[in-house]
Design a protein around this motif. Structure first.
Motif, PDB file in Angstrom:
ATOM      1  N   ILE A 139     -15.726  -1.004   3.889  1.00 20.15           N
ATOM      2  CA  ILE A 139     -15.221  -1.373   5.483  1.00 20.15           C
ATOM      3  C   ILE A 139     -16.445  -1.154   6.193  1.00 20.15           C
ATOM      4  CG2 ILE A 139     -13.794  -0.859   7.715  1.00 20.15           C
ATOM      5  CD1 ILE A 139     -11.603  -0.032   5.472  1.00 20.15           C
ATOM      6  N   ALA A 140     -16.730  -1.801   6.792  1.00 22.40           N
ATOM      7  CA  ALA A 140     -17.844  -1.345   7.767  1.00 22.40           C
ATOM      8  C   ALA A 140     -17.469  -0.569   9.453  1.00 22.40           C
ATOM      9  CB  ALA A 140     -18.427  -3.160   7.560  1.00 22.40           C
ATOM     10  N   PRO A 141     -18.307   0.039   9.825  1.00 23.80           N
ATOM     11  CA  PRO A 141     -18.097   0.598  11.074  1.00 23.80           C
ATOM     12  C   PRO A 141     -17.915  -0.460  11.701  1.00 23.80           C
ATOM     13  CG  PRO A 141     -20.055   1.826   9.900  1.00 23.80           C
ATOM     14  CD  PRO A 141     -19.989   0.745   8.967  1.00 23.80           C
ATOM     15  N   GLY A 142     -17.609  -0.788  13.184  1.00 23.65           N
ATOM     16  CA  GLY A 142     -16.683  -1.434  13.860  1.00 23.65           C
ATOM     17  C   GLY A 142     -15.989  -2.721  13.398  1.00 23.65           C
ATOM     18  N   SER A 143     -15.809  -2.626  12.293  1.00 24.14           N
ATOM     19  CA  SER A 143     -15.318  -3.364  11.991  1.00 24.14           C
ATOM     20  C   SER A 143     -13.223  -4.069  12.944  1.00 24.14           C
ATOM     21  CB  SER A 143     -14.631  -3.845  10.680  1.00 24.14           C
ATOM     22  OG  SER A 143     -15.187  -3.612   9.755  1.00 24.14           O
ATOM     23  N   ARG A 144     -13.099  -5.019  12.668  1.00 23.36           N
ATOM     24  CA  ARG A 144     -12.180  -5.269  13.447  1.00 23.36           C
ATOM     25  C   ARG A 144     -10.833  -5.673  12.769  1.00 23.36           C
ATOM     26  NH1 ARG A 144     -10.497  -9.195  17.603  1.00 23.36           N
ATOM     27  NH2 ARG A 144      -9.367  -7.491  18.811  1.00 23.36           N
ATOM     28  N   GLN A 145      -9.524  -4.757  12.820  1.00 19.62           N
ATOM     29  CA  GLN A 145      -8.347  -4.777  12.050  1.00 19.62           C
ATOM     30  C   GLN A 145      -7.195  -4.326  12.662  1.00 19.62           C
ATOM     31  OE1 GLN A 145      -7.599  -1.886   9.630  1.00 19.62           O
ATOM     32  NE2 GLN A 145      -5.615  -2.641   8.426  1.00 19.62           N
ATOM     33  N   LEU A 146      -6.437  -6.368  12.161  1.00 20.52           N
ATOM     34  CA  LEU A 146      -5.565  -6.257  12.607  1.00 20.52           C
ATOM     35  C   LEU A 146      -4.031  -5.608  11.751  1.00 20.52           C
ATOM     36  CD1 LEU A 146      -3.153  -7.499  15.024  1.00 20.52           C
ATOM     37  CD2 LEU A 146      -3.828  -9.908  13.667  1.00 20.52           C
ATOM     38  N   ASP A 147      -2.886  -4.691  12.720  1.00 21.80           N
ATOM     39  CA  ASP A 147      -2.262  -4.422  11.274  1.00 21.80           C
ATOM     40  C   ASP A 147      -0.631  -4.817  11.832  1.00 21.80           C
ATOM     41  OD1 ASP A 147      -1.412  -3.130   8.707  1.00 21.80           O
ATOM     42  OD2 ASP A 147      -1.041  -1.187  10.250  1.00 21.80           O
ATOM     43  N   LEU A 148       0.045  -6.023  11.027  1.00 28.02           N
ATOM     44  CA  LEU A 148       1.049  -6.546  11.350  1.00 28.02           C
ATOM     45  C   LEU A 148       2.293  -5.744  10.837  1.00 28.02           C
ATOM     46  CD1 LEU A 148      -0.189 -10.599  10.981  1.00 28.02           C
ATOM     47  CD2 LEU A 148       0.217  -9.017  12.949  1.00 28.02           C
ATOM     48  N   ALA A 149       3.185  -5.466  11.530  1.00 28.70           N
ATOM     49  CA  ALA A 149       4.240  -4.950  11.637  1.00 28.70           C
ATOM     50  C   ALA A 149       4.069  -3.477  10.982  1.00 28.70           C
ATOM     51  CB  ALA A 149       5.174  -5.016   9.968  1.00 28.70           C
ATOM     52  N   CYS A 150       3.523  -2.319  11.919  1.00 26.96           N
ATOM     53  CA  CYS A 150       2.385  -0.925  11.520  1.00 26.96           C
ATOM     54  C   CYS A 150       2.719   0.410  11.160  1.00 26.96           C
ATOM     55  CB  CYS A 150       1.203  -1.106  12.298  1.00 26.96           C
ATOM     56  SG  CYS A 150       1.960  -0.843  14.002  1.00 26.96           S
TER      57      CYS A 150
ATOM     58  N   LYS B  32       4.136   3.149  11.896  1.00 29.66           N
ATOM     59  CA  LYS B  32       3.752   4.647  12.422  1.00 29.66           C
ATOM     60  C   LYS B  32       2.207   4.930  12.702  1.00 29.66           C
ATOM     61  CE  LYS B  32       7.853   7.781  11.546  1.00 29.66           C
ATOM     62  NZ  LYS B  32       7.968   9.257  11.063  1.00 29.66           N
ATOM     63  N   GLY B  33       1.419   3.465  12.511  1.00 25.43           N
ATOM     64  CA  GLY B  33       0.161   3.254  12.641  1.00 25.43           C
ATOM     65  C   GLY B  33      -0.844   4.187  11.630  1.00 25.43           C
ATOM     66  N   GLU B  34      -0.679   4.506  10.222  1.00 27.99           N
ATOM     67  CA  GLU B  34      -1.193   4.913   9.575  1.00 27.99           C
ATOM     68  C   GLU B  34      -2.522   5.375   9.309  1.00 27.99           C
ATOM     69  OE1 GLU B  34      -2.115   9.435   7.622  1.00 27.99           O
ATOM     70  OE2 GLU B  34      -0.582   8.199   9.828  1.00 27.99           O
ATOM     71  N   LEU B  35      -2.043   3.835   8.813  1.00 30.54           N
ATOM     72  CA  LEU B  35      -3.441   2.717   8.198  1.00 30.54           C
ATOM     73  C   LEU B  35      -4.817   3.188   9.008  1.00 30.54           C
ATOM     74  CD1 LEU B  35      -4.741   2.118   5.596  1.00 30.54           C
ATOM     75  CD2 LEU B  35      -3.593  -0.810   6.587  1.00 30.54           C
ATOM     76  N   LEU B  36      -3.746   1.962  10.077  1.00 36.78           N
ATOM     77  CA  LEU B  36      -5.251   1.880  11.669  1.00 36.78           C
ATOM     78  C   LEU B  36      -5.836   3.603  12.428  1.00 36.78           C
ATOM     79  CD1 LEU B  36      -3.529  -1.082  14.505  1.00 36.78           C
ATOM     80  CD2 LEU B  36      -6.234  -0.921  12.299  1.00 36.78           C
ATOM     81  N   SER B  37      -4.944   4.363  12.423  1.00 34.69           N
ATOM     82  CA  SER B  37      -5.345   5.713  13.046  1.00 34.69           C
ATOM     83  C   SER B  37      -6.405   6.045  11.637  1.00 34.69           C
ATOM     84  CB  SER B  37      -4.622   6.621  13.382  1.00 34.69           C
ATOM     85  OG  SER B  37      -3.487   6.199  13.849  1.00 34.69           O
ATOM     86  N   ARG B  38      -5.943   6.078  10.466  1.00 32.98           N
ATOM     87  CA  ARG B  38      -6.954   6.845   9.231  1.00 32.98           C
ATOM     88  C   ARG B  38      -8.151   6.245   9.469  1.00 32.98           C
ATOM     89  NH1 ARG B  38      -4.320   9.014   3.535  1.00 32.98           N
ATOM     90  NH2 ARG B  38      -3.005   9.981   5.371  1.00 32.98           N
ATOM     91  N   TRP B  39      -8.072   4.871   9.663  1.00 34.59           N
ATOM     92  CA  TRP B  39      -9.356   4.142   8.688  1.00 34.59           C
ATOM     93  C   TRP B  39     -10.577   4.022  10.463  1.00 34.59           C
ATOM     94  CZ3 TRP B  39      -7.925  -0.671   5.961  1.00 34.59           C
ATOM     95  CH2 TRP B  39      -7.290  -0.373   4.387  1.00 34.59           C
ATOM     96  N   ALA B  40      -9.659   4.932  11.119  1.00 34.52           N
ATOM     97  CA  ALA B  40     -10.114   3.889  12.856  1.00 34.52           C
ATOM     98  C   ALA B  40     -11.127   5.123  12.385  1.00 34.52           C
ATOM     99  CB  ALA B  40      -9.357   4.283  13.643  1.00 34.52           C
ATOM    100  N   ALA B  41     -10.606   6.554  11.949  1.00 34.21           N
ATOM    101  CA  ALA B  41     -11.513   7.654  12.405  1.00 34.21           C
ATOM    102  C   ALA B  41     -12.313   8.282  11.107  1.00 34.21           C
ATOM    103  CB  ALA B  41     -10.298   8.830  11.916  1.00 34.21           C
ATOM    104  N   ASP B  42     -11.861   7.016  10.003  1.00 34.49           N
ATOM    105  CA  ASP B  42     -12.920   7.688   8.662  1.00 34.49           C
ATOM    106  C   ASP B  42     -14.239   6.785   8.710  1.00 34.49           C
ATOM    107  OD1 ASP B  42     -10.966   9.250   7.359  1.00 34.49           O
ATOM    108  OD2 ASP B  42      -9.728   8.363   5.829  1.00 34.49           O
ATOM    109  N   TYR B  43     -13.680   5.438   9.452  1.00 35.28           N
ATOM    110  CA  TYR B  43     -14.288   3.971   8.737  1.00 35.28           C
ATOM    111  C   TYR B  43     -14.839   3.631  10.386  1.00 35.28           C
ATOM    112  CZ  TYR B  43     -12.729   4.279   4.408  1.00 35.28           C
ATOM    113  OH  TYR B  43     -12.694   4.749   2.981  1.00 35.28           O
ATOM    114  N   GLY B  44     -14.637   4.011  11.447  1.00 34.63           N
ATOM    115  CA  GLY B  44     -15.020   3.235  12.642  1.00 34.63           C
ATOM    116  C   GLY B  44     -13.811   2.445  13.038  1.00 34.63           C
ATOM    117  N   VAL B  45     -12.778   1.819  12.607  1.00 36.69           N
ATOM    118  CA  VAL B  45     -12.390   0.627  13.215  1.00 36.69           C
ATOM    119  C   VAL B  45     -12.202   0.346  14.261  1.00 36.69           C
ATOM    120  CG1 VAL B  45     -10.112  -0.641  12.470  1.00 36.69           C
ATOM    121  CG2 VAL B  45     -11.072   0.156  10.083  1.00 36.69           C
ATOM    122  N   GLN B  46     -12.220  -0.606  14.882  1.00 33.93           N
ATOM    123  CA  GLN B  46     -11.197  -0.505  16.477  1.00 33.93           C
ATOM    124  C   GLN B  46      -9.937  -1.650  15.324  1.00 33.93           C
ATOM    125  OE1 GLN B  46     -12.483  -0.231  19.151  1.00 33.93           O
ATOM    126  NE2 GLN B  46     -13.679   1.120  17.860  1.00 33.93           N
ATOM    127  N   GLY B  47      -8.580  -0.779  16.010  1.00 34.54           N
ATOM    128  CA  GLY B  47      -7.714  -1.555  15.502  1.00 34.54           C
ATOM    129  C   GLY B  47      -6.729  -2.113  16.844  1.00 34.54           C
TER     130      GLY B  47
END
Length: 248
Positions: free
Chosen positions: A33-44, A46-61
């Motif tokens: 995952i490149a820093p600043g990548s945009r991610q859409l998580d459908l039926a997310c 508790k949002g663990e995937l998004l929040s963890r990847w935002a912290a680890d990789y700089g995802v905007q989700g």
């Protein structure tokens, strides 16, 4: 199983699927995952995937879910990890959610292909959000070996809803996607996801004996134990499959 039942049974879960923390981290490394990548998580959830990847990789989700309970937990997790400004959590139906077309580098639906009435319908929903070179992440069950007919009823799975690993790959191909990678849950991950719900539900029943949903929840708990021990552990697998649209 009603939404409330899910909210009760998974109230002590952080990740609402059989992936362990280690395998969730492995999935992130695999996706490069490149820093600043945009991610859409459908039926997310508790949002663990998004929040963890935002912290680890700089995802905007953007995370979409219908459960107020799960979204409240997701917002708390984003705050805990210091990524609330990177994660937008939306209460909406993931099947009909609209955003700018072709605007996400990653579109995920981890264990909720019911939003599209199955894998292929869900891939169609996901594709409209995905940039041409983006990747789709789909959490889906598969049959380890063909189950006996009675397993479908006990597990609450329609005949034909899932297929083998090879059949799952074929469904991706038939939907215009190339299967690139996969991270499969192991038996311990399944047990931690499923069996830990039994204690949670048992505690809830003791604390809420007069709740109108208590009789149905008791039935659900009894069937959850039986179905996992008798059929689920032997026949049912689960994994996250990484794919991208095929070239024209």
């Amino acid at each position: 199983m009603s939404l409330r039942f899910h909210e009760i049974a998974e109230s002590n879960h952080r990740t609402l699927n059989p992936l362990t923390d280690e395998k969730l981290d492995l999935l992130g490394r695999i996706c490069s995952i490149a820093p600043g990548s945009r991610q859409l998580d459908l039926a997310c959830g508790k949002g663990e995937l998004l929040s963890r990847w935002a912290a680890d990789y700089g995802v905007q989700g953007v995370g979409v879910d219908i459960s107020k309970v799960f979204l409240e937990a997701a917002r708390a997790r984003a705050d805990e990890l210091g990524v609330a400004d990177q994660v937008n959590l939306v209460e909406a139906d993931a099947a009909t959610y609209e955003d700018s077309p072709d605007s996400f580098d990653i579109v995920s639906c981890i264990g909720a292909t019911w939003i599209g009435d199955g894998l292929q319908g869900t891939l169609s929903l996901m594709r409209r959000h995905l940039r041409p070179n983006g990747i789709a992440l789909v959490g889906e069950c598969y049959w380890i070996t063909p189950p006996p007919q009675e397993a479908y009823e006990v597990l609450g799975i329609a005949d034909g809803a899932f297929t083998s690993l090879a059949g799952t790959a074929a469904r991706f191909e038939d939907s215009g996607f190339e299967l690139l990678e996969m991270v499969l849950a192991d038996q311990d991950g399944w047990d931690r996801y499923v069996a830990s719900q039994w204690w949670t539900i048992s505690d809830w029943l003791r604390e809420n004996p007069d709740d109108s949903d208590a009789p149905a929840m008791r039935d659900f708990l009894a069937n959850a134990r039986r179905s996992h021990l008798e059929y689920g552990r032997q026949y049912l697998g689960w994994g996250v499959f990484v794919a991208r649209p095929q070239l024209p």
